[in-house]
Design a protein around this motif. Structure first.
Motif, PDB file in Angstrom:
ATOM      1  N   LEU A 141       3.396 -11.791  -1.385  1.00  0.00           N
ATOM      2  CA  LEU A 141       3.031 -10.509  -0.787  1.00  0.00           C
ATOM      3  C   LEU A 141       1.879  -9.872  -1.561  1.00  0.00           C
ATOM      4  O   LEU A 141       0.868  -9.452  -0.994  1.00  0.00           O
ATOM      5  CB  LEU A 141       4.229  -9.556  -0.816  1.00  0.00           C
ATOM      6  CG  LEU A 141       5.408  -9.824   0.108  1.00  0.00           C
ATOM      7  CD1 LEU A 141       6.438  -8.718  -0.059  1.00  0.00           C
ATOM      8  CD2 LEU A 141       4.981  -9.912   1.545  1.00  0.00           C
ATOM      9  N   ILE A 142       2.059  -9.778  -2.870  1.00  0.00           N
ATOM     10  CA  ILE A 142       1.053  -9.120  -3.694  1.00  0.00           C
ATOM     11  C   ILE A 142      -0.219  -9.954  -3.762  1.00  0.00           C
ATOM     12  O   ILE A 142      -1.328  -9.416  -3.776  1.00  0.00           O
ATOM     13  CB  ILE A 142       1.635  -8.835  -5.086  1.00  0.00           C
ATOM     14  CG1 ILE A 142       2.834  -7.881  -4.940  1.00  0.00           C
ATOM     15  CG2 ILE A 142       0.576  -8.235  -6.016  1.00  0.00           C
ATOM     16  CD1 ILE A 142       3.607  -7.646  -6.205  1.00  0.00           C
ATOM     17  N   GLY A 143      -0.071 -11.279  -3.754  1.00  0.00           N
ATOM     18  CA  GLY A 143      -1.242 -12.144  -3.732  1.00  0.00           C
ATOM     19  C   GLY A 143      -2.092 -11.932  -2.492  1.00  0.00           C
ATOM     20  O   GLY A 143      -3.329 -11.948  -2.559  1.00  0.00           O
ATOM     21  N   SER A 144      -1.449 -11.702  -1.349  1.00  0.00           N
ATOM     22  CA  SER A 144      -2.195 -11.440  -0.117  1.00  0.00           C
ATOM     23  C   SER A 144      -3.001 -10.154  -0.225  1.00  0.00           C
ATOM     24  O   SER A 144      -4.163 -10.087   0.193  1.00  0.00           O
ATOM     25  CB  SER A 144      -1.235 -11.348   1.076  1.00  0.00           C
ATOM     26  OG  SER A 144      -0.617 -12.585   1.324  1.00  0.00           O
ATOM     27  N   LEU A 145      -2.386  -9.112  -0.807  1.00  0.00           N
ATOM     28  CA  LEU A 145      -3.102  -7.846  -0.976  1.00  0.00           C
ATOM     29  C   LEU A 145      -4.312  -8.033  -1.883  1.00  0.00           C
ATOM     30  O   LEU A 145      -5.372  -7.445  -1.651  1.00  0.00           O
ATOM     31  CB  LEU A 145      -2.165  -6.786  -1.554  1.00  0.00           C
ATOM     32  CG  LEU A 145      -0.949  -6.432  -0.693  1.00  0.00           C
ATOM     33  CD1 LEU A 145      -0.094  -5.379  -1.397  1.00  0.00           C
ATOM     34  CD2 LEU A 145      -1.366  -5.940   0.678  1.00  0.00           C
ATOM     35  N   CYS A 146      -4.149  -8.860  -2.922  1.00  0.00           N
ATOM     36  CA  CYS A 146      -5.275  -9.132  -3.828  1.00  0.00           C
ATOM     37  C   CYS A 146      -6.400  -9.857  -3.092  1.00  0.00           C
ATOM     38  O   CYS A 146      -7.581  -9.525  -3.259  1.00  0.00           O
ATOM     39  CB  CYS A 146      -4.797  -9.971  -5.012  1.00  0.00           C
ATOM     40  SG  CYS A 146      -3.638  -9.140  -6.124  1.00  0.00           S
ATOM     41  N   GLU A 147      -6.050 -10.830  -2.267  1.00  0.00           N
ATOM     42  CA  GLU A 147      -7.063 -11.586  -1.536  1.00  0.00           C
ATOM     43  C   GLU A 147      -7.807 -10.707  -0.545  1.00  0.00           C
ATOM     44  O   GLU A 147      -9.013 -10.874  -0.323  1.00  0.00           O
ATOM     45  CB  GLU A 147      -6.392 -12.755  -0.816  1.00  0.00           C
ATOM     46  CG  GLU A 147      -5.875 -13.828  -1.771  1.00  0.00           C
ATOM     47  CD  GLU A 147      -5.021 -14.856  -1.058  1.00  0.00           C
ATOM     48  OE1 GLU A 147      -4.906 -14.773   0.187  1.00  0.00           O
ATOM     49  OE2 GLU A 147      -4.460 -15.729  -1.743  1.00  0.00           O
ATOM     50  N   TRP A 148      -7.123  -9.769   0.065  1.00  0.00           N
ATOM     51  CA  TRP A 148      -7.752  -8.870   1.023  1.00  0.00           C
ATOM     52  C   TRP A 148      -8.487  -7.725   0.344  1.00  0.00           C
ATOM     53  O   TRP A 148      -9.217  -6.981   0.999  1.00  0.00           O
ATOM     54  CB  TRP A 148      -6.703  -8.295   1.974  1.00  0.00           C
ATOM     55  CG  TRP A 148      -6.075  -9.319   2.866  1.00  0.00           C
ATOM     56  CD1 TRP A 148      -6.510 -10.594   3.088  1.00  0.00           C
ATOM     57  CD2 TRP A 148      -4.893  -9.167   3.644  1.00  0.00           C
ATOM     58  NE1 TRP A 148      -5.675 -11.239   3.955  1.00  0.00           N
ATOM     59  CE2 TRP A 148      -4.669 -10.393   4.317  1.00  0.00           C
ATOM     60  CE3 TRP A 148      -3.997  -8.134   3.849  1.00  0.00           C
ATOM     61  CZ2 TRP A 148      -3.584 -10.596   5.174  1.00  0.00           C
ATOM     62  CZ3 TRP A 148      -2.921  -8.339   4.703  1.00  0.00           C
ATOM     63  CH2 TRP A 148      -2.730  -9.554   5.357  1.00  0.00           C
ATOM     64  N   GLY A 149      -8.262  -7.543  -0.956  1.00  0.00           N
ATOM     65  CA  GLY A 149      -8.908  -6.451  -1.668  1.00  0.00           C
ATOM     66  C   GLY A 149      -8.283  -5.106  -1.399  1.00  0.00           C
ATOM     67  O   GLY A 149      -8.954  -4.071  -1.543  1.00  0.00           O
ATOM     68  N   LEU A 150      -6.993  -5.086  -1.039  1.00  0.00           N
ATOM     69  CA  LEU A 150      -6.311  -3.828  -0.733  1.00  0.00           C
ATOM     70  C   LEU A 150      -5.520  -3.361  -1.944  1.00  0.00           C
ATOM     71  O   LEU A 150      -4.624  -4.057  -2.417  1.00  0.00           O
ATOM     72  CB  LEU A 150      -5.371  -4.002   0.465  1.00  0.00           C
ATOM     73  CG  LEU A 150      -4.631  -2.736   0.908  1.00  0.00           C
ATOM     74  CD1 LEU A 150      -5.610  -1.680   1.421  1.00  0.00           C
ATOM     75  CD2 LEU A 150      -3.599  -3.061   1.985  1.00  0.00           C
ATOM     76  N   TRP A 151      -5.859  -2.173  -2.433  1.00  0.00           N
ATOM     77  CA  TRP A 151      -5.153  -1.589  -3.569  1.00  0.00           C
ATOM     78  C   TRP A 151      -4.188  -0.521  -3.065  1.00  0.00           C
ATOM     79  O   TRP A 151      -4.599   0.433  -2.396  1.00  0.00           O
ATOM     80  CB  TRP A 151      -6.134  -0.988  -4.563  1.00  0.00           C
ATOM     81  CG  TRP A 151      -5.492  -0.170  -5.649  1.00  0.00           C
ATOM     82  CD1 TRP A 151      -5.676   1.161  -5.890  1.00  0.00           C
ATOM     83  CD2 TRP A 151      -4.577  -0.630  -6.644  1.00  0.00           C
ATOM     84  NE1 TRP A 151      -4.924   1.558  -6.968  1.00  0.00           N
ATOM     85  CE2 TRP A 151      -4.237   0.486  -7.455  1.00  0.00           C
ATOM     86  CE3 TRP A 151      -3.997  -1.871  -6.932  1.00  0.00           C
ATOM     87  CZ2 TRP A 151      -3.347   0.396  -8.530  1.00  0.00           C
ATOM     88  CZ3 TRP A 151      -3.111  -1.970  -8.002  1.00  0.00           C
ATOM     89  CH2 TRP A 151      -2.805  -0.859  -8.787  1.00  0.00           C
ATOM     90  N   ALA A 152      -2.890  -0.705  -3.353  1.00  0.00           N
ATOM     91  CA  ALA A 152      -1.849   0.250  -2.961  1.00  0.00           C
ATOM     92  C   ALA A 152      -1.313   0.896  -4.236  1.00  0.00           C
ATOM     93  O   ALA A 152      -0.463   0.322  -4.920  1.00  0.00           O
ATOM     94  CB  ALA A 152      -0.737  -0.453  -2.195  1.00  0.00           C
ATOM     95  N   PRO A 153      -1.805   2.076  -4.604  1.00  0.00           N
ATOM     96  CA  PRO A 153      -1.481   2.659  -5.913  1.00  0.00           C
ATOM     97  C   PRO A 153      -0.028   3.074  -6.083  1.00  0.00           C
ATOM     98  O   PRO A 153       0.422   3.267  -7.207  1.00  0.00           O
ATOM     99  CB  PRO A 153      -2.401   3.880  -5.991  1.00  0.00           C
ATOM    100  CG  PRO A 153      -2.697   4.236  -4.573  1.00  0.00           C
ATOM    101  CD  PRO A 153      -2.722   2.932  -3.836  1.00  0.00           C
ATOM    102  N   ASP A 154       0.718   3.211  -4.984  1.00  0.00           N
ATOM    103  CA  ASP A 154       2.115   3.643  -5.095  1.00  0.00           C
ATOM    104  C   ASP A 154       3.096   2.480  -5.056  1.00  0.00           C
ATOM    105  O   ASP A 154       4.293   2.688  -4.837  1.00  0.00           O
ATOM    106  CB  ASP A 154       2.454   4.626  -3.967  1.00  0.00           C
ATOM    107  CG  ASP A 154       1.814   5.987  -4.180  1.00  0.00           C
ATOM    108  OD1 ASP A 154       1.445   6.287  -5.330  1.00  0.00           O
ATOM    109  OD2 ASP A 154       1.669   6.739  -3.208  1.00  0.00           O
ATOM    110  N   LEU A 155       2.611   1.259  -5.281  1.00  0.00           N
ATOM    111  CA  LEU A 155       3.519   0.117  -5.266  1.00  0.00           C
ATOM    112  C   LEU A 155       4.582   0.263  -6.355  1.00  0.00           C
ATOM    113  O   LEU A 155       4.270   0.381  -7.538  1.00  0.00           O
ATOM    114  CB  LEU A 155       2.753  -1.185  -5.480  1.00  0.00           C
ATOM    115  CG  LEU A 155       3.619  -2.438  -5.619  1.00  0.00           C
ATOM    116  CD1 LEU A 155       4.398  -2.699  -4.331  1.00  0.00           C
ATOM    117  CD2 LEU A 155       2.775  -3.649  -5.985  1.00  0.00           C
TER     118      LEU A 155
END
Length: 216
Positions: A141-155
């Motif tokens: 899950l987190i790897g996908s966010l990294c690949e897309w360049g999406l930062w979710a600060p409240d994770l």
């Protein structure tokens, strides 16, 4: 799964939350039924289940919550979170179905409610024993966010849901944003999640989920 366009209706009642809401949902549907506190939910209170929907009021965190817990300057923060959430859902990212949001005037600003479909599962901190089995799912899950360049600060660990039939889902896209290309978000996500795990008193196997690999 493509979602229907949002329709906004004015001056409506939300179960358990009173009236005066502007509700923005597919086709302008409005949650109806008896509101119940959402069992097992983490957060700053007031999360309700209405049928198969969840109503989560926006609440500020940190020190600011002692001064202004629920009032925001405009509704744009709620709309932005829904837009990111909707994009992730339609791209096939494992998250709960976004239904819409609602807002109404409050003091010198507005207060808001996020509306999602109820997820089948429990928050990760209530199922620490599954860390070993689901660690790969959480890393992906987190790897996908990294690949897309999406930062979710409240994770936080509390925003990871573990369904009974396997896999993992992620919640909470408040203030999420796409970062410039070339940034390595993995260390930032790992530090953010490990901070959450320390606050929750998580066991060692939970910390191993992020430390086991530099990047999936």
């Amino acid at each position: 799964m493509p979602l229907r366009p949002l329709g906004c209706r004015l001056n409506l009642e939300l179960p358990g939350m009173g009236g005066g809401w502007r509700v923005c949902t597919p086709g302008g549907i409005v949650p109806t039924g008896d509101p119940l506190p959402l069992s097992g939910a983490f957060g700053r209170g007031g999360i309700l289940r209405v049928g198969d929907l969840v109503l989560r009021p926006y609440r500020r965190g940190g020190l600011l919550r002692h001064v202004n817990e629920r009032t925001y300057r405009t509704h744009l923060r709620f709309a932005a979170e829904h837009a990111i959430h909707r994009g992730l859902w339609e791209a096939g990212f494992p998250t709960v179905e976004p239904v819409g949001y609602a807002w109404r005037a409050s003091g010198l600003g507005v207060e808001g409610v996020l509306i999602t479909r109820l997820a089948d599962g429990e928050a990760w901190p209530r199922r620490w024993e599954l860390s070993t089995d689901r660690g790969g799912d959480i890393r992906r899950l987190i790897g996908s966010l990294c690949e897309w360049g999406l930062w979710a600060p409240d994770l936080n660990a509390t925003n990871v849901i573990l369904p009974a039939n396997g896999g993992a889902l992620m919640l909470d896209w408040d203030r999420a944003r796409f970062e410039p290309a070339g940034q390595d978000l993995w260390p930032r996500y790992r530090a953010r999640l490990e901070r959450s795990l320390r606050k929750l008193g998580a066991p060692a196997e939970a910390f191993a989920v992020m430390a086991a690999a530099p990047h999936p």
